[in-house]
Design a protein around this motif. Structure first.
Motif, mmCIF file in Angstrom:
data_model
loop_
_atom_site.group_PDB
_atom_site.id
_atom_site.type_symbol
_atom_site.label_atom_id
_atom_site.label_comp_id
_atom_site.label_asym_id
_atom_site.label_seq_id
_atom_site.Cartn_x
_atom_site.Cartn_y
_atom_site.Cartn_z
ATOM 1 N N GLY A 146 0.375 -17.621 16.116
ATOM 2 C CA GLY A 146 1.199 -17.312 15.235
ATOM 3 C C GLY A 146 0.359 -17.220 13.798
ATOM 4 N N MET A 147 -0.472 -18.356 13.747
ATOM 5 C CA MET A 147 -1.302 -18.148 12.570
ATOM 6 C C MET A 147 -2.539 -17.147 12.542
ATOM 7 S SD MET A 147 -1.989 -22.591 12.420
ATOM 8 C CE MET A 147 -3.145 -22.256 10.774
ATOM 9 N N MET A 148 -2.960 -16.777 13.669
ATOM 10 C CA MET A 148 -3.935 -15.518 13.743
ATOM 11 C C MET A 148 -3.082 -14.103 13.513
ATOM 12 S SD MET A 148 -6.395 -16.121 16.615
ATOM 13 C CE MET A 148 -5.272 -16.780 17.964
ATOM 14 N N LEU A 149 -1.959 -14.139 14.091
ATOM 15 C CA LEU A 149 -0.997 -12.573 14.128
ATOM 16 C C LEU A 149 -0.325 -12.452 12.874
ATOM 17 C CD1 LEU A 149 0.390 -12.884 17.509
ATOM 18 C CD2 LEU A 149 -1.414 -11.294 16.917
ATOM 19 N N ALA A 150 0.150 -13.544 12.191
ATOM 20 C CA ALA A 150 0.696 -13.264 11.003
ATOM 21 C C ALA A 150 -0.260 -12.621 9.962
ATOM 22 C CB ALA A 150 1.412 -14.775 10.315
ATOM 23 N N PRO A 151 -1.351 -13.058 9.597
ATOM 24 C CA PRO A 151 -2.201 -12.387 8.644
ATOM 25 C C PRO A 151 -2.556 -10.957 9.025
ATOM 26 C CG PRO A 151 -2.992 -14.439 9.260
ATOM 27 C CD PRO A 151 -1.993 -14.322 10.094
ATOM 28 N N LEU A 152 -2.744 -10.657 10.312
ATOM 29 C CA LEU A 152 -2.824 -9.238 10.787
ATOM 30 C C LEU A 152 -1.570 -8.313 10.166
ATOM 31 C CD1 LEU A 152 -4.658 -9.479 14.215
ATOM 32 C CD2 LEU A 152 -5.604 -8.704 11.841
ATOM 33 N N ALA A 153 -0.476 -8.943 10.708
ATOM 34 C CA ALA A 153 0.678 -8.319 10.392
ATOM 35 C C ALA A 153 0.736 -8.011 8.771
ATOM 36 C CB ALA A 153 2.038 -8.815 10.866
ATOM 37 N N LEU A 154 0.696 -8.965 8.024
ATOM 38 C CA LEU A 154 0.967 -8.922 6.619
ATOM 39 C C LEU A 154 -0.241 -8.044 6.033
ATOM 40 C CD1 LEU A 154 2.395 -12.502 5.985
ATOM 41 C CD2 LEU A 154 3.889 -10.264 5.887
ATOM 42 N N GLY A 155 -1.251 -8.295 6.352
ATOM 43 C CA GLY A 155 -2.355 -7.546 5.762
ATOM 44 C C GLY A 155 -2.315 -6.063 5.936
ATOM 45 N N GLY A 156 -1.984 -6.004 7.327
ATOM 46 C CA GLY A 156 -1.816 -4.273 7.750
ATOM 47 C C GLY A 156 -0.820 -3.863 6.921
ATOM 48 N N LEU A 157 0.538 -4.760 6.772
ATOM 49 C CA LEU A 157 1.290 -3.795 5.940
ATOM 50 C C LEU A 157 1.127 -3.626 4.514
ATOM 51 C CD1 LEU A 157 4.387 -2.890 5.334
ATOM 52 C CD2 LEU A 157 4.785 -5.473 4.875
ATOM 53 N N VAL A 158 0.423 -4.436 3.740
ATOM 54 C CA VAL A 158 -0.092 -4.330 2.447
ATOM 55 C C VAL A 158 -1.088 -3.287 2.554
ATOM 56 C CG1 VAL A 158 -1.371 -5.564 0.601
ATOM 57 C CG2 VAL A 158 0.765 -6.698 1.781
ATOM 58 N N TRP A 159 -1.955 -3.304 3.283
ATOM 59 C CA TRP A 159 -3.087 -2.254 3.329
ATOM 60 C C TRP A 159 -2.473 -0.905 3.589
ATOM 61 C CZ3 TRP A 159 -7.143 -2.443 0.690
ATOM 62 C CH2 TRP A 159 -7.991 -3.691 0.441
ATOM 63 N N THR A 160 -1.422 -0.701 4.226
ATOM 64 C CA THR A 160 -0.928 0.449 4.775
ATOM 65 C C THR A 160 -0.305 1.091 3.409
ATOM 66 O OG1 THR A 160 -0.097 -0.136 6.929
ATOM 67 C CG2 THR A 160 0.966 1.671 5.814
ATOM 68 N N VAL A 161 0.420 0.519 2.665
ATOM 69 C CA VAL A 161 0.940 0.758 1.206
ATOM 70 C C VAL A 161 -0.272 1.092 0.509
ATOM 71 C CG1 VAL A 161 2.514 0.264 -0.676
ATOM 72 C CG2 VAL A 161 2.971 -0.695 1.473
ATOM 73 N N ILE A 162 -1.285 0.269 0.298
ATOM 74 C CA ILE A 162 -2.269 0.538 -0.641
ATOM 75 C C ILE A 162 -3.016 1.853 -0.212
ATOM 76 C CG2 ILE A 162 -4.423 -0.305 -1.394
ATOM 77 C CD1 ILE A 162 -3.403 -3.084 -1.184
ATOM 78 N N ALA A 163 -3.454 2.247 0.929
ATOM 79 C CA ALA A 163 -4.169 3.317 1.510
ATOM 80 C C ALA A 163 -3.138 4.854 1.171
ATOM 81 C CB ALA A 163 -4.461 2.921 3.015
ATOM 82 N N ALA A 164 -1.816 4.313 1.703
ATOM 83 C CA ALA A 164 -0.892 5.442 1.288
ATOM 84 C C ALA A 164 -1.031 6.008 -0.034
ATOM 85 C CB ALA A 164 0.401 5.398 1.795
ATOM 86 N N GLY A 165 -0.959 4.863 -0.833
ATOM 87 C CA GLY A 165 -0.833 5.293 -2.457
ATOM 88 C C GLY A 165 -1.828 6.115 -2.766
ATOM 89 N N HIS A 166 -3.110 5.534 -2.346
ATOM 90 C CA HIS A 166 -4.416 6.325 -2.726
ATOM 91 C C HIS A 166 -4.770 7.590 -1.964
ATOM 92 C CE1 HIS A 166 -4.827 2.475 -4.667
ATOM 93 N NE2 HIS A 166 -5.830 2.875 -5.453
ATOM 94 N N GLY A 167 -3.731 7.953 -1.132
ATOM 95 C CA GLY A 167 -4.026 9.302 -0.274
ATOM 96 C C GLY A 167 -4.905 9.163 0.671
ATOM 97 N N HIS A 168 -5.123 8.149 1.242
ATOM 98 C CA HIS A 168 -6.177 7.807 2.428
ATOM 99 C C HIS A 168 -5.276 7.840 3.574
ATOM 100 C CE1 HIS A 168 -9.158 7.178 -0.446
ATOM 101 N NE2 HIS A 168 -8.835 5.889 -0.820
ATOM 102 N N ALA A 169 -4.708 8.977 4.038
ATOM 103 C CA ALA A 169 -3.834 9.013 5.316
ATOM 104 C C ALA A 169 -4.544 8.258 6.748
ATOM 105 C CB ALA A 169 -3.709 10.408 5.769
#
Length: 494
Positions: free
Chosen positions: A218-241
């Motif tokens: 859980g300690m390894m997978l939680a950062p991946l899931a949350l980090g992936g979610l945040v970076w998805t929004v950031i990248a999409a907001g900057h047009g990096h599809a």
């Protein structure tokens, strides 16, 4: 006969761990100073970005990484930090987090390039993720009574909230006088003093959990899931599809694996019962929305004042004080209201005030940026007032719903919700508003964000009804306790 207040039910061991009041007060001050420093590094770096870009040759993507590397690391690792704190001890993880934060700050100040700076910022975030839940749990252990705990959390929130105005102002002063590296190097002596204070003052409250193995998956997978979610929004907001797609796949896969791992774990990092508790989810949902709207508005307001208005970083920071000052001043007031009436009343008042103030964004026009500040001012003030009433209540509500021995997890989850809200707010609001150098589009984006903000605050208002109100008996007991202790030294509440 003495009424059965929460204070009267505190175990002797917990009372002894709390220590005398003078010792508790100094310890609280030390923990507040550490929290101030952690939150200061969320905002102080923004005014230094132009200097960092020139010195290290970093482009827009690199500068984005300098800001988001810290926020994403905190958001992704806080749950693990909370679980680890409950497992090995809150004092130990508090010290480890402070030490890691201090070493990473020195690495940031000495970074030879953008990549090294981004990596050091991520390590800073990891240190913060260890420090935050442990320090909150230590405060909860030192102040076990419901009323005194709410007041202590109010002081903690008030001190830490001053990081919002101090970041742009202190950062601007340091960048103009000593250079951008000193916004990181200045952390080192403060961290050293905080570590010394914890070593001397803080006792181990004996809250560590033994027996069951640590939930490493859980300690390894939680950062991946949350980090992936945040970076998805950031990248999409900057047009990096392409980047957004990869990050989304990582987030979904890691999230699914995390859910499976938690069901199979002997001692899951995130107990299913906690996620099924409406009060816990309601409090953390409000926390996420609060940070999302606040930091989103703060981001676009900074663009309006600096990018469009041509003001210096220090001047823009001063113009944001109408948001920051009420937050810092009212956080202790929110703590006293929570202690007396429970968390629901300040939550309702805060969300309603903030929702009404965000309507003022509809008045921001494209014709004159010189006059836009007058339209922006009511929104800044209302969010500051609303957040000041909310911040202590929402932390207290989340901490009270945690089962025994999981205070670190509850603090970690609450801070995770807030940091995820911060990252999402900057990404979403920045994407909708666009560049302030295009006045018509920017003003149109602000008008859309006005309705988005109001809708989010209304959703937070609805979530307040999941937070239980204190029973009439509890209110009578609290009132009796206040009358009996009025004019008496707080040392009697050890």
């Amino acid at each position: 006969m003495k009424p059965p207040t929460r204070e009267s039910h505190v175990s002797p061991e917990t009372r002894n761990a709390a220590g005398p009041v003078p010792r508790r007060a100094v310890t609280l001050a030390v923990l507040c100073a550490g929290m101030f420093l952690v939150l200061l590094d969320v905002t102080i770096v923004n005014v230094a970005l132009p200097g960092i870009g020139r010195a290290l040759g970093a482009g827009p993507a690199g500068l984005q990484g300098v800001v988001d590397g810290y926020a994403v690391a905190i958001a992704g690792l806080l749950l693990g930090g909370g679980a680890l704190a409950d497992r090995v001890g809150h004092r130990a993880t508090t010290l480890l987090g402070l030490g890691l934060f201090g070493v990473a700050s020195l690495a940031c100040g000495a970074a030879p390039g953008a990549g090294a700076l981004i990596a050091a910022r991520a390590v800073q975030g990891a240190g913060a993720a260890l420090f935050l839940p442990g320090s909150l749990a230590l405060i909860a252990a030192m102040y076990p009574g419901r009323a005194e705990q709410a007041r202590a959390l109010g002081m903690w929130a008030g001190v830490s909230s001053t990081a919002l105005p101090a970041g742009p102002l202190l950062g601007g002063a340091l960048v103009d006088s000593a250079g951008w590296r000193w916004i990181f190097l200045l952390n080192a002596p403060i961290v050293a003093a905080a570590v010394a204070g914890v070593l001397v003052l803080v006792r181990d409250p004996g809250t560590r959990r033994g027996g069951a193995p640590l939930d490493r998956a859980g300690m390894m997978l939680a950062p991946l899931a949350l980090g992936g979610l945040v970076w998805t929004v950031i990248a999409a907001g900057h047009g990096h599809a392409r980047t957004a797609t990869v990050a989304a796949v990582v987030a979904v896969a890691a999230g699914a694996a995390f859910a499976v791992a938690e069901r199979r774990a002997a001692a899951p990092m995130l107990p299913g019962g906690l996620l099924r508790a409406p009060a816990f989810l309601g409090a953390n949902g409000i926390a996420l929305i609060m940070n999302l709207v606040t930091n989103g508005v703060l981001f676009v307001a900074t663009l309006l004042l600096q990018q469009a208005g041509g003001r210096s970083a220090f001047t823009a920071g001063a113009m944001l004080l109408p948001m920051a000052v009420p937050l810092a001043l009212l956080a202790p007031v929110g703590g006293r209201l929570t202690a007396r009436f429970g968390p629901r009343l300040p939550l309702v008042a805060g969300t309603a005030i903030a929702a009404a103030g965000c309507l003022s964004l509809l008045r921001v026009g494209a014709a004159s940026h010189a006059t836009s500040y007058g339209a922006l001012l009511p929104t800044l003030a209302a969010i500051g007032i609303g957040d000041g009433l909310i911040v202590t209540a929402v932390v207290a509500a989340a901490m009270r719903t945690a089962p025994p021995g999981r205070a670190g997890l509850a603090g970690g989850f609450n801070n995770t919700a807030r940091q995820v809200g911060t990252a999402l707010g900057v990404a979403v609001y920045g994407s909708v508003a666009g560049s302030a150098l295009r006045p018509e589009r920017f003003a149109s984006g602000l008008h859309a964000l006005a309705w988005v903000s109001v809708a989010l605050w209304v959703a937070a208002l609805a979530l307040t009804w999941l937070v239980p109100a204190p029973s009439p008996r509890r209110r009578r007991d609290a009132a009796t306790f206040r009358r009996r202790t009025e004019g008496t030294a707080l040392s009697r509440l050890r």
